[in-house]
Design a protein around this motif. Structure first.
Motif, mmCIF file in Angstrom:
data_model
loop_
_atom_site.group_PDB
_atom_site.id
_atom_site.type_symbol
_atom_site.label_atom_id
_atom_site.label_comp_id
_atom_site.label_asym_id
_atom_site.label_seq_id
_atom_site.Cartn_x
_atom_site.Cartn_y
_atom_site.Cartn_z
ATOM 1 N N PHE A 244 0.919 -1.233 -0.036
ATOM 2 C CA PHE A 244 -0.008 0.013 0.173
ATOM 3 C C PHE A 244 0.801 1.183 0.138
ATOM 4 C CE2 PHE A 244 -2.384 3.252 2.270
ATOM 5 C CZ PHE A 244 -3.551 3.447 1.574
ATOM 6 N N LEU A 364 -5.523 -6.929 -2.846
ATOM 7 C CA LEU A 364 -6.174 -5.468 -2.526
ATOM 8 C C LEU A 364 -4.942 -4.317 -2.149
ATOM 9 C CD1 LEU A 364 -9.326 -6.466 -0.406
ATOM 10 C CD2 LEU A 364 -9.157 -5.859 -2.850
ATOM 11 N N GLY A 368 -4.674 -0.449 -3.763
ATOM 12 C CA GLY A 368 -4.930 0.490 -2.944
ATOM 13 C C GLY A 368 -3.520 1.235 -3.147
ATOM 14 N N ARG A 372 -3.232 5.301 -4.050
ATOM 15 C CA ARG A 372 -2.313 6.125 -3.202
ATOM 16 C C ARG A 372 -1.058 6.882 -3.799
ATOM 17 N NH1 ARG A 372 2.190 7.478 -0.915
ATOM 18 N NH2 ARG A 372 3.088 5.789 -2.421
#
Length: 428
Positions: A244, A364, A368, A372
């Motif tokens: 992430f 995921l 994500g 970002r």
């Protein structure tokens, strides 16, 4: 001196023991390799066809939105299903479904006016079939090799997927550019057919006597089990934090063209991580001697973030390619030891459900992370987005490992779950 160096090099080379010793591992490896290679060819053809038909980048990106819900819902359900039914039958059944879906994609390309809505429907249905299939395929790995061979089996499986990741897009690009998307989707279809026929030749791997039928309660039981085990929870969280905060791929076009002024070498940026990961896999023989596997995951993920951050400071594209390759190698080490922990400690009756949760984690997190990275780049600049992501990744992984300090102390020789599974396999 020379003998000592030779011995060290031998210990580093990829361990082929699972390939030599297990017929069903060979089937899984070959089937998975062909399936992944064909899928990567289709991975290139599908967005190309959508863009050709619509001229819209949003239309291409919308395919990701279409597949998120099936991935979440059927990934969890597929894991519960894998713990209840015979996994070979599930692999074959979902493979047949994917053959039908892929055949529809080929047929659609042959129409005078290919239907855009059908492409989205096929994309969603394929996400359903893949989400149902993947937990069963991953849950079979510890069943087809000896317990001590799991690190080598994971490394070999990762190596073949990396070959597909490198070769598939290249083949797909050549096909769509020279003979069209019909041929690209046909190659994907042929790969699925071949893989499904191989899956049908696997031995029977029935679930245990005390299985739980797929249900919300069964899925919830898998989630509760994962959260109660801090070592498993840490494997998910460390990876999600790393992906992430430091996923740079969405920024590669701008980084190559606007920042580094080398648009012709953009493809090498995309290949760099896969090349680094392949090098790590080819020299993975040392992994079977590592017992503090949680520590290895933490350090490798810190290395991933640091390498990405340094790549963002690159004065030229070759510097960036080198550090992105290093990042890929670190990520591969993290993947290897996370997979070993999963396969050596999770009971077989829970393996499918936990594989479904794992699939969500490593799907995921990057999705994500790309959002970002894009947002931060638009607000602050491409370099800042890449460098800050690397720094935040290092800080986030350190904080996570401090919070879940049991993970840092994890030792496969003494961990109660690893010891239990090792004893069960030895007794069986």
């Amino acid at each position: 001196m020379a003998a000592s160096l030779r011995s060290r090099l031998v210990r580093m080379r990829v361990d082929l023991t699972p390939w030599r010793g297990s017929r069903d591992f060979r089937i899984l490896l070959v089937a998975g390799s062909v399936f992944f290679l064909g899928g990567m060819v289709g991975y290139v053809a599908l967005p190309y066809q959508l863009y050709q038909l619509t001229g819209s980048n949003f239309a291409v990106g919308a395919m990701g939105l279409v597949t998120i819900a099936p991935l979440v819902v059927f990934g969890l359900y597929g894991g519960a299903l894998a713990d209840h039914v015979e996994r070979r039958k599930l692999l074959v059944g979902t493979g047949i479904a994917q053959v039908v879906i892929s055949a529809l994609m080929v047929t659609n390309t042959l129409l005078a006016h290919p239907q855009i809505w059908l492409i989205y429907v096929c994309g969603a249905l394929n996400a359903v079939a893949s989400s149902l299939q993947r937990p069963s395929r991953e849950a079979l790995l510890p069943r087809v090799v000896k317990h001590a061979e799991i690190p080598a089996a994971v490394a070999l499986s990762s190596l073949t997927s990396q070959i597909g990741q490198l070769a598939g897009p290249a083949v797909g690009g050549v096909l769509v550019g020279s003979v069209g998307v019909t041929w690209a989707f046909s190659v994907e279809l042929a790969g699925i057919v071949f893989a499904t026929l191989l899956y049908a030749r696997l031995g029977s791997y029935r679930s245990g006597a005390h299985t739980t039928a797929p249900s919300l309660r069964a899925i919830g039981g898998g989630i509760v089990y994962a959260f109660r085990r801090k070592d498993l929870l840490a494997t998910y969280l460390v990876d999600m934090v790393g992906m992430f905060l430091a996923m740079p791929i969405v920024l590669f076009p701008a980084f190559a063209t606007v920042v580094l002024k080398e648009p012709k070498l953009l493809g090498l940026l995309y290949s760099a991580e896969a090349i680094g990961a392949m090098c790590a896999s080819l020299t993975s023989g040392w992994a079977k001697h590592v017992h503090h596997q949680g520590r290895a995951v933490v350090l490798a993920t810190i290395g991933w973030g640091a390498a990405v951050g340094i790549a963002g400071l690159a004065p030229n594209i070759w510097f960036a390619i080198g550090f992105f390759a290093l990042a890929g190698a670190c990520d591969m080490v993290s993947v290897l030891f996370r997979s070993v922990i999963w396969n050596q400690t999770i009971p077989d009756e829970m393996r499918g459900r936990l594989a479904g949760i794992e699939m969500l984690g490593y799907s995921l997190g990057p999705l994500g992370g790309q959002a970002r990275s894009g947002l931060v780049a638009d607000l602050t600049g491409v370099r800042t987005a890449i460098v800050s992501g690397g720094i935040l990744c290092v800080a986030g992984v350190v904080a996570t490992s401090v919070w879940l300090r049991e993970f840092w102390r994890y030792d496969a020789r003494t961990d109660e779950h690893a010891v239990r599974e090792r004893e069960l396999r030895a007794a069986g």
